[in-house]
Scaffold this active site. Structure first.
Site, PDB file in Angstrom:
ATOM      1  N   ARG A  41      31.989  49.995  27.999  1.00  0.00           N
ATOM      2  CA  ARG A  41      32.471  49.061  26.976  1.00  0.00           C
ATOM      3  C   ARG A  41      31.443  47.969  26.761  1.00  0.00           C
ATOM      4  O   ARG A  41      30.504  47.825  27.545  1.00  0.00           O
ATOM      5  CB  ARG A  41      33.797  48.429  27.411  1.00  0.00           C
ATOM      6  N   TYR A 146      43.392  56.513  44.262  1.00  0.00           N
ATOM      7  CA  TYR A 146      42.133  55.747  44.313  1.00  0.00           C
ATOM      8  C   TYR A 146      41.448  55.932  45.668  1.00  0.00           C
ATOM      9  O   TYR A 146      40.242  56.209  45.737  1.00  0.00           O
ATOM     10  CB  TYR A 146      42.456  54.273  44.053  1.00  0.00           C
TER      11      TYR A 146
HETATM   12  P1  NAD Z   1      35.769  46.589  37.812  1.00  0.00           P
HETATM   13  O1  NAD Z   1      37.016  47.313  37.433  1.00  0.00           O
HETATM   14  O2  NAD Z   1      35.753  45.122  37.732  1.00  0.00           O
HETATM   15  O3  NAD Z   1      34.533  47.144  36.964  1.00  0.00           O
HETATM   16  C1  NAD Z   1      34.352  48.525  36.761  1.00  0.00           C
HETATM   17  C2  NAD Z   1      33.594  48.698  35.459  1.00  0.00           C
HETATM   18  O4  NAD Z   1      33.467  50.111  35.252  1.00  0.00           O
HETATM   19  C3  NAD Z   1      34.295  48.107  34.240  1.00  0.00           C
HETATM   20  O5  NAD Z   1      33.457  47.187  33.577  1.00  0.00           O
HETATM   21  C4  NAD Z   1      34.580  49.334  33.360  1.00  0.00           C
HETATM   22  O6  NAD Z   1      34.432  49.071  31.972  1.00  0.00           O
HETATM   23  C5  NAD Z   1      33.532  50.318  33.849  1.00  0.00           C
HETATM   24  N1  NAD Z   1      33.864  51.707  33.572  1.00  0.00           N
HETATM   25  C6  NAD Z   1      35.072  52.315  33.619  1.00  0.00           C
HETATM   26  N2  NAD Z   1      34.961  53.596  33.254  1.00  0.00           N
HETATM   27  C7  NAD Z   1      33.652  53.815  32.976  1.00  0.00           C
HETATM   28  C8  NAD Z   1      32.906  54.943  32.531  1.00  0.00           C
HETATM   29  N3  NAD Z   1      33.482  56.112  32.279  1.00  0.00           N
HETATM   30  N4  NAD Z   1      31.566  54.796  32.379  1.00  0.00           N
HETATM   31  C9  NAD Z   1      30.956  53.603  32.612  1.00  0.00           C
HETATM   32  N5  NAD Z   1      31.619  52.488  32.999  1.00  0.00           N
HETATM   33  C10 NAD Z   1      32.959  52.607  33.182  1.00  0.00           C
HETATM   34  O7  NAD Z   1      35.393  47.089  39.295  1.00  0.00           O
HETATM   35  P2  NAD Z   1      34.573  46.292  40.418  1.00  0.00           P
HETATM   36  O8  NAD Z   1      35.537  45.435  41.143  1.00  0.00           O
HETATM   37  O9  NAD Z   1      33.350  45.695  39.847  1.00  0.00           O
HETATM   38  O10 NAD Z   1      34.235  47.509  41.389  1.00  0.00           O
HETATM   39  C11 NAD Z   1      32.970  48.169  41.392  1.00  0.00           C
HETATM   40  C12 NAD Z   1      32.975  49.213  42.494  1.00  0.00           C
HETATM   41  O11 NAD Z   1      33.274  48.581  43.754  1.00  0.00           O
HETATM   42  C13 NAD Z   1      34.043  50.303  42.330  1.00  0.00           C
HETATM   43  O12 NAD Z   1      33.532  51.511  42.837  1.00  0.00           O
HETATM   44  C14 NAD Z   1      35.179  49.841  43.224  1.00  0.00           C
HETATM   45  O13 NAD Z   1      35.946  50.928  43.674  1.00  0.00           O
HETATM   46  C15 NAD Z   1      34.402  49.195  44.353  1.00  0.00           C
HETATM   47  N6  NAD Z   1      35.200  48.211  45.085  1.00  0.00           N
HETATM   48  C16 NAD Z   1      35.556  47.033  44.502  1.00  0.00           C
HETATM   49  C17 NAD Z   1      36.313  46.128  45.232  1.00  0.00           C
HETATM   50  C18 NAD Z   1      36.726  44.799  44.654  1.00  0.00           C
HETATM   51  O14 NAD Z   1      37.523  44.076  45.292  1.00  0.00           O
HETATM   52  N7  NAD Z   1      36.236  44.399  43.492  1.00  0.00           N
HETATM   53  C19 NAD Z   1      36.701  46.423  46.540  1.00  0.00           C
HETATM   54  C20 NAD Z   1      36.358  47.658  47.077  1.00  0.00           C
HETATM   55  C21 NAD Z   1      35.578  48.540  46.348  1.00  0.00           C
HETATM   56  C1  AKB Z   2      41.503  47.358  44.888  1.00  0.00           C
HETATM   57  O1  AKB Z   2      42.367  46.541  45.259  1.00  0.00           O
HETATM   58  O2  AKB Z   2      41.739  48.399  44.282  1.00  0.00           O
HETATM   59  C2  AKB Z   2      40.066  47.045  45.241  1.00  0.00           C
HETATM   60  C3  AKB Z   2      39.703  47.689  46.537  1.00  0.00           C
HETATM   61  C4  AKB Z   2      40.091  47.055  47.803  1.00  0.00           C
HETATM   62  O3  AKB Z   2      39.132  48.741  46.548  1.00  0.00           O
HETATM   63  N1  AKB Z   2      39.887  45.621  45.266  1.00  0.00           N
END
Ligand code: NAD
Ligand code: AKB
Length: 317
Positions: A41, A146
């Site tokens: 996006r 997930y």
């Molecule tokens: P987020 O949801 O904030 O961002 C994810 C981004 O991916 C969004 O901007 C979305 O537009 C984009 N996206 C979705 N589908 C897509 C596609 N088909 N092609 C390209 N982009 C696409 O997630 P985040 O918190 O930044 O997490 C990033 C990574 O870290 C993920 O793998 C998540 O599982 C992992 N993670 C995050 C957390 C957390 O607390 N934020 C914790 C554990 C793991």
């Molecule tokens: C979620 O809550 O889905 C994420 C994670 C812990 O992976 N912040």
């Protein structure tokens, strides 16, 4: 044989919670032009879309990713695109397609072009049978879709390393707390929302119970962990390469609310658990990160009070 990779860095899902901080950190470290932010996006007025190198790219489109890698001379991919737990449980098919399908796209592109890959995992890989302080190695039986996609991601990362020599690395991030960008539909989002609500409304209805304790981390620690892992010498990375436990802060929702109420006059919080309580209950209270400490020297810096002070300070200003 893979082509010789370039020096540029591609970040997928760059407009999300982590990408917003990570792209800035990578540009500060490697130079503004070295980092190509990408997302499915566009966000109007987002600094990456307005100023730096940005390309619209779905991780489900392997041909488009090939083209970006070839034309831009990419050598490393930070693969952040994913569907998080709360959104993912509402639409498990999309969650599997994006999280597993997108990771296959990235790993296949990496195999063909000789790229390094950073692909994060999550504490969601653990299920209810994991010990309260989850060790690095324990049976992974997540109950959320997930979490299952994250286990698959770790296994695929290890396979691509063992079978094709792709240098894949990852961290099992705890719930991340940050102020630059809103969280993207996860179970741990309450730990961010509560700060905004405290300052804007003086009240928060928290969607997990006050006794809910989860592993959490301030974003600055998470970004530092990511950069340190990617900088670690290849021979220091062992069997946990698909997803290292890293420990930050473990607090209950009640302790977080109490810490904020000590800092924001009149702040109140009610606890009204919804479906996300079930996902939170399936995850451990904390994680044992001794492997990350031993192999690449990981050490968290933020505790609950330091994180709360910084969140309130940044959001107020
Ligand atoms: P987020 O949801 O904030 O961002 C994810 C981004 O991916 C969004 O901007 C979305 O537009 C984009 N996206 C979705 N589908 C897509 C596609 N088909 N092609 C390209 N982009 C696409 O997630 P985040 O918190 O930044 O997490 C990033 C990574 O870290 C993920 O793998 C998540 O599982 C992992 N993670 C995050 C957390 C957390 O607390 N934020 C914790 C554990 C793991
Ligand atoms: C979620 O809550 O889905 C994420 C994670 C812990 O992976 N912040």
């Amino acid at each position: 044989m893979p082509e010789t990779p370039g020096d540029a860095i591609l970040v997928t899902g760059a407009l999300g919670q982590i990408g917003t901080d990570l792209v800035e950190a990578l540009r500060a470290k490697h130079g503004q032009d070295a980092v190509i932010a990408s997302d499915v996006r566009e966000v109007a007025n987002h600094p990456f879309v307005e100023e730096g190198r940005f390309t619209r790219l779905s991780v489900l489109d392997g041909d488009a990713m090939d083209l970006v890698v070839e034309e831009e001379g990419v050598g490393t991919v930070y693969h952040l695109a994913a569907i998080l737990s709360a959104t993912g449980e509402k639409n498990p098919e999309l969650c599997e397609r994006v999280n597993v399908g997108g990771t296959i796209t990235v790993l296949e592109t990496a195999r063909r072009h000789g790229l390094r890959v950073y692909s994060p995992s999550s504490i969601a890989v653990f299920g209810p049978d994991a010990p309260d302080r989850a060790p690095q190695v324990t049976p992974l039986n997540p109950t959320t879709t997930y979490g299952k996609t994250k286990v698959t991601g770790e296994v695929m990362a290890m396979n691509y390393w063992k079978q094709y020599g792709v240098d894949t690395r990852g961290i099992r991030y705890p719930g991340l707390v940050s102020w630059k960008s809103p969280p993207g539909g996860g179970t741990t989002d309450y730990a961010v929302e509560i700060f905004h609500a405290a300052l804007n409304e003086g009240h928060y209805d928290c969607f997990v119970g006050s006794e809910t304790r989860l592993p959490m981390m301030y974003m600055d620690d998470a970004i530092r962990a990511t950069l340190e892992l990617m900088d670690a010498p290849a021979d220091s990375i062992g069997e946990a390469r698909g997803g290292y436990n890293v420990s930050g802060i473990s607090f209950t929702a009640g302790e977080l609310a109490e810490t904020i109420s000590e800092r924001v006059d009149g702040f109140t919080c009610d606890f009204k658990p919804d479906q996300r309580q079930v996902y939170a209950d399936s995850w451990p209270d904390s994680v044992d990160d001794s492997v990350a400490r031993e192999e690449w020297g990981w050490q968290a810096e933020y505790d609950l009070t330091r994180m709360a002070d910084e969140m309130l300070d940044r959001l107020s200003s």
